[in-house]
Write a protein that holds these residues in place. Structure first.
Motif, mmCIF file in Angstrom:
data_model
loop_
_atom_site.group_PDB
_atom_site.id
_atom_site.type_symbol
_atom_site.label_atom_id
_atom_site.label_comp_id
_atom_site.label_asym_id
_atom_site.label_seq_id
_atom_site.Cartn_x
_atom_site.Cartn_y
_atom_site.Cartn_z
ATOM 1 N N ILE A 1 0.834 -1.213 0.000
ATOM 2 C CA ILE A 1 0.000 0.000 0.000
ATOM 3 C C ILE A 1 0.859 1.250 0.000
ATOM 4 O O ILE A 1 0.578 2.232 -0.697
ATOM 5 N N LEU A 2 1.954 1.218 0.779
ATOM 6 C CA LEU A 2 2.855 2.376 0.782
ATOM 7 C C LEU A 2 3.482 2.590 -0.600
ATOM 8 O O LEU A 2 3.613 3.727 -1.068
ATOM 9 N N SER A 3 3.892 1.499 -1.248
ATOM 10 C CA SER A 3 4.450 1.624 -2.605
ATOM 11 C C SER A 3 3.427 2.192 -3.564
ATOM 12 O O SER A 3 3.740 3.007 -4.443
ATOM 13 N N LEU A 4 2.177 1.757 -3.420
ATOM 14 C CA LEU A 4 1.108 2.281 -4.264
ATOM 15 C C LEU A 4 0.940 3.775 -4.074
ATOM 16 O O LEU A 4 0.832 4.541 -5.036
ATOM 17 N N MET A 5 0.951 4.194 -2.863
ATOM 18 C CA MET A 5 0.768 5.620 -2.589
ATOM 19 C C MET A 5 1.954 6.438 -3.120
ATOM 20 O O MET A 5 1.774 7.526 -3.668
ATOM 21 N N GLU A 6 3.171 5.894 -2.956
ATOM 22 C CA GLU A 6 4.344 6.598 -3.490
ATOM 23 C C GLU A 6 4.270 6.719 -5.017
ATOM 24 O O GLU A 6 4.576 7.765 -5.592
ATOM 25 N N ALA A 7 3.875 5.628 -5.668
ATOM 26 C CA ALA A 7 3.762 5.669 -7.132
ATOM 27 C C ALA A 7 2.710 6.668 -7.585
ATOM 28 O O ALA A 7 2.900 7.408 -8.559
ATOM 29 N N GLN A 8 1.577 6.703 -6.900
ATOM 30 C CA GLN A 8 0.536 7.652 -7.255
ATOM 31 C C GLN A 8 1.026 9.083 -7.099
ATOM 32 O O GLN A 8 0.794 9.928 -7.972
ATOM 33 N N ALA A 9 1.700 9.331 -5.994
ATOM 34 C CA ALA A 9 2.187 10.694 -5.756
ATOM 35 C C ALA A 9 3.202 11.099 -6.826
ATOM 36 O O ALA A 9 3.156 12.219 -7.375
ATOM 37 N N GLN A 10 4.110 10.185 -7.154
ATOM 38 C CA GLN A 10 5.119 10.490 -8.168
ATOM 39 C C GLN A 10 4.484 10.689 -9.539
ATOM 40 O O GLN A 10 4.878 11.573 -10.302
ATOM 41 N N PHE A 11 3.461 9.882 -9.862
ATOM 42 C CA PHE A 11 2.768 10.009 -11.150
ATOM 43 C C PHE A 11 2.114 11.379 -11.296
ATOM 44 O O PHE A 11 2.255 12.057 -12.319
#
Length: 747
Positions: A175-185
């Motif tokens: 979930i943390l990786s998902l949130m990081e990817a979304q923020a970076q996107f």
């Protein structure tokens, strides 16, 4: 102003205009297809967006349910997360496919060991007291089952604890990786859109300018269209003006009707053009042009009034005759003038080319006049140019041999006649076994070939091939006769030989017996002394026309050798092969031509004289032109006599340097050995003939160089060609220069 299509090209209605129209239509069709596809893709994107939004809602609900499931653990609580499409599923997939699967495998082992333990306990309880061995077996089985069960139970408990621990760490990490990817996107998207601000502003400015330019071009185009429409838009012949210096290389172009050469003689409308000194046509602009005339210097053009159609004209080349039709008399004259001007331009370019024969002759003459003389090479060039004029000056050669058209500039080198361009094309179609055609102005001529042409001529050949023309009703064609009539006449004359004098019934025995004087002279072939000529050859101008008997009865006998011990021979009724054999030694070209016309085998063998051939007989007489005549009529340059000696052997023995040069150029085998195992080089060295030794060794060395170069080698060394060219000129023009012997026999 950018013009997509030109109005003048529209009026021509040329294949180029049709092709441009087709390009525009294809562009519009492709634009329509692409826009339609884009609309469908947009619709699909909208539908996918709706599905994406629905999937996002389901995904968020799944996260909420996961949060509710883990509500007892504060670390796993997930509240109100609105996430999008970039969820890194690999972490969860690893957890599901590896950890959960391993947990299931351990659970199966635990359940199996549990069942085994329960079974062992049952069997142990049922063992009878009185059967000691069964009691022991049941006790041991129970002990082993309990041991296995406890081991599997421990492993199962360990796996449960591990998966409980990983459940917290792996899911939370995903979930943390998902949130990081979304923020970076979203950060990258915002940055990209910010960088496009300048580009969007420029696109807006260009769009405004395009709108203004489009309105201006539309107004100008409508004004020009209205102005042109007020004029007469009927076809304008001025569009077809000849322009030799056109930028695109097309001197003339336009539509013409072309008659097919098949049996149906159909007419087709094609787009013709004159470019690169060629006449070509095509049906469509994208089609590869079909060449009608490869070189306009080889053709002539003239109006055609024999066809039922109007405005027809012919373009005649050596290989074909093309009948064309214009739309009007003015266009017909324009095309005829254009072809004539193109022919003149092509010849002008050739005259300006320093490598052309005519230019070399003219420049050589000018230099000789300025310097008061010149070298041997210049003299040879001058003599060569003079010889070409000499060929055209032979009696009867000023008119075509077959149709009588004046000024023929083509020749049949194996027949020794001159031809017009139409008849030369027909001769070429007969095949080289009947006629070998060459241009008097465009091709290079060897001196021995020029000498041969000067020995025959149209008058001599026509007295042979038209001997019975007065007895036959077929009419000889004239210059303006149709090509079909000329072709029929030429085939009847040279292929079917309908007009030659019939052979007499006598002379069926082809054997020739050698007389005593001839036998005595034959021994001189093994010595190095040159044989004297048998007799001066007859004058071609004295060839008679005799009624009632064959003319060669008066032409052969007067030139026979008249030695005191020579027995009388009547050659008038000889077999054609035997007649060719005798006339070759006498250098009697009319009789040689007559023998060949009557079917003489050019390689006929006289068994009575060591299997000698006509070519070998011509060698004994040192008859260069006679040898060339036989070679042009397919004589075998390597055919040997009964002593294994070919023409090259005999020419070497007799010291005829010019003939050695000729045979080497015609492919004679300089390695061939006679019965005494001597090749021509050995014979020439023994005879101390330095010139012949030089020729043979240079020819051998040149062949070896070509073989070393392989398939991509040059056709011959320049030095080799220059030396042979010099010897050919001396043999034809100054034969006395070749009567040299080396003073040193060891040379």
């Amino acid at each position: 102003m950018t013009v997509k299509l030109d109005f003048e090209e529209c009026l021509k209605d040329s294949p180029r205009f049709r092709a441009e129209i087709e390009v525009v239509q294809n562009d519009v069709s492709e634009l329509e297809t692409r826009l339609d596809k884009l609309v469908k893709q947009c619709q699909a994107m909208l539908e996918a967006g709706r599905a994406y939004c629905q999937s996002s809602k389901s995904f968020v609900n799944g996260l909420r349910e996961l949060g509710h499931h883990c509500s007892g653990d504060k670390m796993m609580e997930v509240k109100g997360m609105c996430l999008c499409h970039l969820f890194l599923k690999t972490k969860l997939q690893t957890f599901v496919k590896e950890d959960v699967r391993r947990f299931k495998d351990v659970r199966k082992e635990f359940e199996r060991s549990s069942e085994c333990l329960e079974g062992a306990q049952g069997r142990n309880a049922q063992a009878p007291r009185g059967k000691q061995h069964e009691v022991e077996e049941a006790s041991n089985a129970l002990l082993n089952a309990r041991k296995a069960f406890r081991s599997e139970a421990l492993d199962y408990v360990l796996e449960i604890n591990v998966i409980e621990a990983k459940k917290k760490t792996d899911i939370l990490m995903a979930i943390l990786s998902l949130m990081e990817a979304q923020a970076q996107f979203f950060q990258q998207g915002h940055q990209s859109l910010s960088e496009l601000d300048e580009y969007r502003r420029k696109l807006n400015e260009e769009h405004t300018q395009f709108v203004l330019n489009s309105a201006r071009e539309k107004r100008d185009m409508e004004q020009r269209h209205a102005a042109i429409k007020k004029k007469d838009v009927s076809y304008d012949d001025s569009i077809m003006d000849f322009n030799a210096d056109a930028a695109n290389g097309i001197a003339m172009e336009g539509y013409l009707y072309k008659r097919a050469s098949n049996a149906f003689k159909t007419w087709s409308r094609r787009w013709f053009s004159i470019q690169k000194n060629q006449l070509v046509y095509q049906k469509k602009f994208k089609d590869q042009p079909t060449v009608v005339v490869e070189d306009l210097r080889l053709c002539t053009v003239k109006p055609s009034a024999e066809n039922e159609r109007r405005f027809c004209f012919e373009v005649v080349s050596p290989s074909k005759c093309c009948l064309l039709q214009a739309d009007s008399e003015r266009q017909q004259q324009a095309w005829i003038s254009a072809v004539q001007n193109s022919i003149a331009s092509a010849f002008q370019e050739r005259r300006e080319d320093p490598h052309s024969p005519r230019q070399r002759c003219s420049s050589m003459s000018a230099s000789n006049l300025a310097a008061g003389g010149g070298g041997g090479g210049a003299d040879q060039e001058k003599e060569g140019c003079k010889a070409l004029e000499e060929v055209q000056a032979i009696p009867g050669n000023k008119q075509c041999c077959d149709c009588g058209e004046p000024g023929p500039d083509w020749a049949s080198i194996n027949l020794g006649i001159t031809l017009c361009i139409v008849c030369s094309g027909i001769h070429r179609s007969l095949g080289v076994h009947f006629s070998k055609v060459r241009s008097l102005t465009l091709d290079s001529w060897e001196p021995e070939l020029i000498k041969l042409m000067c020995e025959l001529g149209n008058t001599v050949i026509n007295r042979i091939y038209e001997a019975r023309i007065d007895e036959i009703t077929i009419k000889k064609p004239h210059p303006s006769s149709p090509r079909g009539d000329k072709e029929s006449w030429i085939r009847s004359k040279y292929v079917e030989k309908k007009f030659i004098q019939k052979l007499p019934e006598t002379g069926r025995n082809p054997l020739l017996r050698r007389s005593s004087a001839r036998r005595n002279r034959a021994t001189t072939q093994d010595r190095t002394v040159q044989r004297p000529p048998l007799k001066p050859k007859p004058n071609r101008a004295t060839l008679p026309r005799v009624t009632g008997k064959h003319w060669r009865q008066e032409c052969v006998n007067p030139v026979l050798p008249s030695d005191e011990d020579e027995e009388e021979e009547d050659l008038s009724g000889l077999h054609p092969g035997a007649l060719l054999y005798r006339s070759a030694a006498l250098q009697n070209f009319p009789v040689m031509a007559d023998a060949l016309a009557h079917g003489a085998d050019v390689n006929w063998v006289n068994v009575a004289e060591d299997s000698s051939t006509p070519l070998i007989q011509a060698v004994t007489a040192n008859a260069l032109a006679a040898c060339e005549f036989l070679l042009q009529n397919s004589a075998n340059v390597n055919q040997a006599d009964s002593n294994g000696r070919g023409p090259l052997h005999h020419a070497t023995i007799l010291g005829h340097t010019g003939l050695v040069c000729l045979f080497l150029k015609r492919g004679a085998d300089y390695n061939a050995r006679d019965k005494s195992q001597k090749d021509p080089i050995t014979i020439a060295v023994d005879a101390a003939n330095a010139d012949i030794v030089t020729l043979l060794r240079i020819a051998k060395m040149n062949k070896e160089m070509r073989e070393m170069d392989g398939a991509f080698g040059q056709p011959g060394d320049e030095t080799y060609q220059d030396i042979f060219r010099d010897f050919s000129h001396m043999a034809s023009n100054n034969p006395e220069k070749l009567k040299r012997r080396s003073a040193d026999p060891k040379t």
